[in-house]
Enzyme design. Sequence first.
Site, PDB file in Angstrom:
ATOM      1  N   ASP A  51     158.173  72.894  -5.944  1.00  0.00           N
ATOM      2  CA  ASP A  51     158.035  71.754  -6.853  1.00  0.00           C
ATOM      3  C   ASP A  51     156.589  71.283  -6.997  1.00  0.00           C
ATOM      4  O   ASP A  51     156.161  70.878  -8.069  1.00  0.00           O
ATOM      5  CB  ASP A  51     158.858  70.560  -6.345  1.00  0.00           C
ATOM      6  CG  ASP A  51     160.308  70.923  -6.090  1.00  0.00           C
ATOM      7  OD1 ASP A  51     160.733  71.997  -6.559  1.00  0.00           O
ATOM      8  OD2 ASP A  51     161.007  70.137  -5.428  1.00  0.00           O
ATOM      9  N   ASP A  92     156.921  68.867 -12.525  1.00  0.00           N
ATOM     10  CA  ASP A  92     157.173  69.601 -11.280  1.00  0.00           C
ATOM     11  C   ASP A  92     157.067  71.083 -11.619  1.00  0.00           C
ATOM     12  O   ASP A  92     157.570  71.519 -12.670  1.00  0.00           O
ATOM     13  CB  ASP A  92     158.592  69.323 -10.765  1.00  0.00           C
ATOM     14  CG  ASP A  92     158.686  68.087  -9.871  1.00  0.00           C
ATOM     15  OD1 ASP A  92     157.752  67.263  -9.904  1.00  0.00           O
ATOM     16  OD2 ASP A  92     159.698  67.953  -9.161  1.00  0.00           O
ATOM     17  N   HIS A 123     164.475  70.573 -12.696  1.00  0.00           N
ATOM     18  CA  HIS A 123     164.177  71.925 -12.227  1.00  0.00           C
ATOM     19  C   HIS A 123     165.019  72.978 -12.941  1.00  0.00           C
ATOM     20  O   HIS A 123     166.238  72.913 -12.965  1.00  0.00           O
ATOM     21  CB  HIS A 123     164.317  72.042 -10.711  1.00  0.00           C
ATOM     22  CG  HIS A 123     163.397  71.065 -10.022  1.00  0.00           C
ATOM     23  ND1 HIS A 123     163.529  70.711  -8.707  1.00  0.00           N
ATOM     24  CD2 HIS A 123     162.317  70.363 -10.493  1.00  0.00           C
ATOM     25  CE1 HIS A 123     162.580  69.841  -8.383  1.00  0.00           C
ATOM     26  NE2 HIS A 123     161.833  69.617  -9.458  1.00  0.00           N
ATOM     27  N   ASP A 167     165.485  76.065 -12.146  1.00  0.00           N
ATOM     28  CA  ASP A 167     166.020  77.200 -11.392  1.00  0.00           C
ATOM     29  C   ASP A 167     167.488  77.093 -10.998  1.00  0.00           C
ATOM     30  O   ASP A 167     167.989  77.914 -10.215  1.00  0.00           O
ATOM     31  CB  ASP A 167     165.131  77.536 -10.175  1.00  0.00           C
ATOM     32  CG  ASP A 167     164.761  76.324  -9.353  1.00  0.00           C
ATOM     33  OD1 ASP A 167     165.310  75.241  -9.605  1.00  0.00           O
ATOM     34  OD2 ASP A 167     163.914  76.458  -8.446  1.00  0.00           O
ATOM     35  N   CYS A 178     163.900  77.101  -4.458  1.00  0.00           N
ATOM     36  CA  CYS A 178     163.215  75.820  -4.239  1.00  0.00           C
ATOM     37  C   CYS A 178     162.421  75.809  -2.933  1.00  0.00           C
ATOM     38  O   CYS A 178     161.343  75.225  -2.859  1.00  0.00           O
ATOM     39  CB  CYS A 178     164.226  74.690  -4.136  1.00  0.00           C
ATOM     40  SG  CYS A 178     165.286  74.486  -5.543  1.00  0.00           S
TER      41      CYS A 178
HETATM   42  N1  ABU Z   1     165.643  71.561  -7.009  1.00  0.00           N
HETATM   43  C1  ABU Z   1     166.618  72.283  -7.748  1.00  0.00           C
HETATM   44  C2  ABU Z   1     167.961  71.622  -7.689  1.00  0.00           C
HETATM   45  C3  ABU Z   1     168.449  71.337  -9.005  1.00  0.00           C
HETATM   46  C4  ABU Z   1     169.908  70.979  -9.031  1.00  0.00           C
HETATM   47  O1  ABU Z   1     170.356  70.090  -8.330  1.00  0.00           O
HETATM   48  O2  ABU Z   1     170.671  71.593  -9.762  1.00  0.00           O
END
Ligand code: ABU
Length: 383
Positions: free
Chosen positions: A134, A212, A261, A263, A368
């Site tokens: 991040d 981020d 995020h 990902d 992450c």
């Molecule tokens: N840091 C990625 C987590 C994102 C989510 O909670 O889907």
Amino acid sequence: MPILNEVLDEGFCMNVYTPPPESVAAGSPVNSHNEWDPLEEIIVGRLEGSTIPSDHPVVTCNIPGMAARAQALAAGFRFPKFMIEPAQEELDNFIKVLESLGVTVTRPEPYNHKAKFSTPNWSSRGFCNSCPRDSMLVIGDEIIETPMAWPCRYFETHSYRPVLKDYFRRNARWTSAPKPELTDELFDPNFTLPEKGEPLRYILTEFEPVFDAADFFRCGRDIFVTRSNVTNAMGIDWLRRHLGEGYSVHEIKSRCPNPMHIDTTILPLGPGKILINPEYINPDELPDMLKKWDILVAPEPDPIEDKILKITSMCGKWLSMNILMIDEKRMIVDPHHTNMMRQVEKWGFEPIPAPFLHYAAFGGAFHCATLDVRRRGTLESYF
Ligand code: ABU
């Protein structure tokens, strides 16, 4: 030093950063252009000193219901042992798996995230450095410290500074995006999460650039991003102009009501292969260039029944997608997610299992928890 001492007083082991051998000194120790080239060196986060995030609307709007209530009550306290210990065990095993695959694992310093800090406008305690993905973005031989929107993450990269300075000494480029002010003007005071069917909206205004790194993924000269509650349009623009003509930054539309995020929404697994979350991504709305790739639809995540895991997770159910590519074929996957394990095998990948469900309480899973600083490969155009 007093900060480190406090950490040590609480029984954490000190693990001073030792630079790896000089084998990569000739070029730059930082060299990573995409998410799939053969992995050589990776930064893996830490849990020592982890502190429950200080209360702020930009934090609570992104944490699932139960965990958000617990976070509001316990903000600023250390994470309890019953959460740290199983996650630490998983982390230690994950590191062993990476090392057994021949990957150099680099770690940040232990850090006292409970220490209070302030700017002229606000004060906060820290959070943790569980998720290097991040706070730093690697583009080629450059590491960019990102301007993060959570006040409790304001100084998070300081725990990586010994590593960053070492990379810099050995020829890496090291940049920090403009430090944001994070004053009230950045946050919409009337923000509420959109209900089903309502258009997307974000808590961030365009007061200043914030982003981020985990809202971006890299495919050589093309970088993809989703806007989110931690990344605004000005932040995307800042990166676009910073990278200049050699790169194109493309925005991907997500239907996630509380995006934070990319990902767990969309992730490339190799050249021509893109994994999508069918709840958040409409393939018809992908940038045209990605429509030409094989679109791999992630299977329904295996439900997590454990009550403690459900209550403590900071993440959504699609963390099953938060995988780490070792190369174009091998990937680290949580064995709990059998649907994902079986599906990736059918697609021709080789999943390497590592249990990691407890880490979700600290913000993520394998993608992450890591920052791939060096992959064997060169800057290419894949479109
Ligand atoms: N840091 C990625 C987590 C994102 C989510 O909670 O889907």
